[in-house]
Design an enzyme around this catalytic site. Structure first.
Site, PDB file in Angstrom:
ATOM      1  N   ASN A 206       0.847  -1.194   0.000  1.00 48.39           N
ATOM      2  CA  ASN A 206       0.000   0.000   0.000  1.00 48.39           C
ATOM      3  C   ASN A 206       0.880   1.241   0.000  1.00 48.39           C
ATOM      4  O   ASN A 206       2.108   1.147   0.028  1.00 48.39           O
ATOM      5  CB  ASN A 206      -0.966  -0.017   1.190  1.00 48.39           C
ATOM      6  CG  ASN A 206      -0.245  -0.057   2.525  1.00 48.39           C
ATOM      7  OD1 ASN A 206       0.497   0.844   2.882  1.00 48.39           O
ATOM      8  ND2 ASN A 206      -0.468  -1.138   3.288  1.00 48.39           N
ATOM      9  N   PHE A 327      -6.013   3.711  13.954  1.00 50.02           N
ATOM     10  CA  PHE A 327      -6.128   4.666  12.857  1.00 50.02           C
ATOM     11  C   PHE A 327      -7.062   4.085  11.803  1.00 50.02           C
ATOM     12  O   PHE A 327      -7.076   2.870  11.578  1.00 50.02           O
ATOM     13  CB  PHE A 327      -4.755   4.965  12.248  1.00 50.02           C
ATOM     14  CG  PHE A 327      -4.001   6.052  12.963  1.00 50.02           C
ATOM     15  CD1 PHE A 327      -3.751   7.264  12.343  1.00 50.02           C
ATOM     16  CD2 PHE A 327      -3.568   5.871  14.266  1.00 50.02           C
ATOM     17  CE1 PHE A 327      -3.074   8.270  13.000  1.00 50.02           C
ATOM     18  CE2 PHE A 327      -2.890   6.869  14.936  1.00 50.02           C
ATOM     19  CZ  PHE A 327      -2.649   8.076  14.306  1.00 50.02           C
ATOM     20  N   LYS A 345     -13.389  -3.009  18.185  1.00 41.21           N
ATOM     21  CA  LYS A 345     -12.029  -3.398  18.561  1.00 41.21           C
ATOM     22  C   LYS A 345     -11.677  -3.018  19.989  1.00 41.21           C
ATOM     23  O   LYS A 345     -10.550  -3.251  20.427  1.00 41.21           O
ATOM     24  CB  LYS A 345     -11.031  -2.802  17.563  1.00 41.21           C
ATOM     25  CG  LYS A 345     -11.335  -3.251  16.137  1.00 41.21           C
ATOM     26  CD  LYS A 345     -10.180  -3.118  15.199  1.00 41.21           C
ATOM     27  CE  LYS A 345     -10.524  -3.678  13.826  1.00 41.21           C
ATOM     28  NZ  LYS A 345      -9.388  -3.704  12.899  1.00 41.21           N
TER      29      LYS A 345
END
Length: 411
Positions: A206, A327, A345
């Site tokens: 990425n 993030f 999470k």
């Protein structure tokens, strides 16, 4: 580690600035040398470049400098502006708001603390104009390292010689230490991309540059924290003072992070999962031989990579420490998905940003973000990634205090 801009002016004491730069580095700080035109008559820029491993900044009109408005970029990122030696000329400029070179413009542009080490002829130091300028700077909060007395380059004996480098370094370090609010804290930061190998030549990856994670690590170091930086492949130089763990793929990053957690997880105060971890990796791992270009279409079977942040949330199991930050890099409005990520999470804070917005994409020196917690969503406008790191740690510090007292509760 802090970023110190070392302004060097044209005086015989300029040669001592080399020792100042080295002393700051030995204390774990990053140094950017800013030389006035007259300073280069005493010490060559190459000397400072060799020591600081950074380009020396001097001419604000040099080709390419204004591509990023360099004095503004440096002013935003630095933790201290130190001027040593400071001549009567630069003292007058700073006191009266004159910005006709890079150093004086930098002084006006920064909000960082300023430390000045004057050095000049005794009569110049005692002149009413210089004394008034020094008083004006002191009234604005500028700190000073007083010049010493002794034999001067002009042949006179008296007060005016530059303070000893060790004393200047100690004063700078002490001033930086006033902001070391994370002293004694242990912080783990992940940064950069992960790459998932297809074969010995190719990989899936990425566009993450690692700049945001490195900025957070640098800011935590500047505040006195002990920092472990787990980083995927990037071209960036890690901040001095961090313990650096280099990894390549998502599984390696998971192993590195969970090993730290399993080994001494309760001793960690903050885990910031900034890395752009690949979501998928080739099923069965990388092929031993290079894939041949022998067909019109190629079908790859991928499997999901481990959810590191989710595993951390489950491991913490409602305990207040460490504070967990995730993030969320999205295209389009990221807030809704960030809120869902926060709950799913079990983390304390999610930094959400739309990477398609100008100034917020991968590889950029700037960012725009929204800080999502259970209670609120705080917009952080366009600014440098170091500035976003400052805002983020400012918001995290109260949570660390709550965790110490047991008042904090994982969400």
């Amino acid at each position: 580690m802090a970023l110190v801009a070392l302004g060097v002016c044209g005086g015989i004491g300029a040669y001592k600035a080399v020792e100042v730069a080295r002393g700051l580095q030995q204390r774990g700080h990053d140094v950017a040398a800013v030389l006035t035109a007259n300073a280069t008559r005493f010490v060559g820029p190459l000397t400072f470049e060799a020591i600081t491993r950074r380009p020396v900044i001097g001419d604000q009109f040099a080709p390419g400098v204004n591509a990023q408005i360099e004095h503004i970029a440096l002013a935003t990122d630095l933790d201290l502006l130190l001027v040593a030696p400071a001549t009567a000329n630069i003292v007058g400029k700073l006191a009266n708001g004159i910005a006709d070179d890079f150093l004086s413009a930098l002084y006006l542009a920064t909000t960082a603390p300023v430390l000045v080490a004057p050095a000049m002829n005794s009569n110049m130091l005692a002149h009413a104009a210089v004394a008034a300028n020094l008083d004006r700077l002191a009234a604005r909060g500028v700190r000073f390292v007083e010049p010493g007395a002794g034999y001067l380059a002009c042949g006179w004996v008296g007060k005016g010689r530059l303070a000893e480098p060790a004393d200047i370094v100690a004063a700078a370090d002490g001033l930086l230490g006033a902001g070391r609010r994370l002293a004694g804290r242990r912080v783990l930061v992940t940064a950069g991309p992960t790459v998932e190998d297809l074969d010995p030549v190719r990989y899936l990856g990425n566009r993450s540059s690692g700049r945001m994670g490195y900025a957070i690590a640098a800011e935590a170091l500047a505040r006195g924290a002990e920092v472990v930086l787990v980083t995927g492949p990037t071209a960036l130089e890690p901040p001095a003072g961090a313990e650096v763990v280099r990894v390549r793929g998502a599984e390696e990053m998971r192993s590195a992070v969970m090993a730290r957690v399993a080994g001494d997880g309760d001793g960690l105060d903050l885990v910031a999962m900034v890395a752009a971890v690949a979501d998928y990796t080739p099923a069965g791992g990388a092929r031993e031989a290079k894939l041949l270009r022998d067909r019109d279409e190629l079908v790859l079977t991928l499997r999901r990579t481990p959810d590191i942040l989710g595993a951390l949330g489950r491991w913490r199991a409602g305990r207040p420490r460490p504070v967990l930050v995730g993030f969320a890099a999205e295209v389009g409005d990221p807030v809704a998905r960030a809120r869902e990520k926060l709950r799913r999470k079990q983390v304390d804070l999610v930094v959400a940003n739309d990477v398609s917005r100008p100034g917020a994409g991968f590889g950029s020196d700037t960012n725009i973000a929204t800080l999502i917690s259970e209670a609120e969503a705080e917009e952080v406008p366009l600014g440098s990634k170091r500035e976003l790191a400052r805002v983020l740690l400012d918001r995290i510090e109260p949570r660390l205090g709550e965790a110490d007292t047991g008042a904090g509760e994982a969400k």
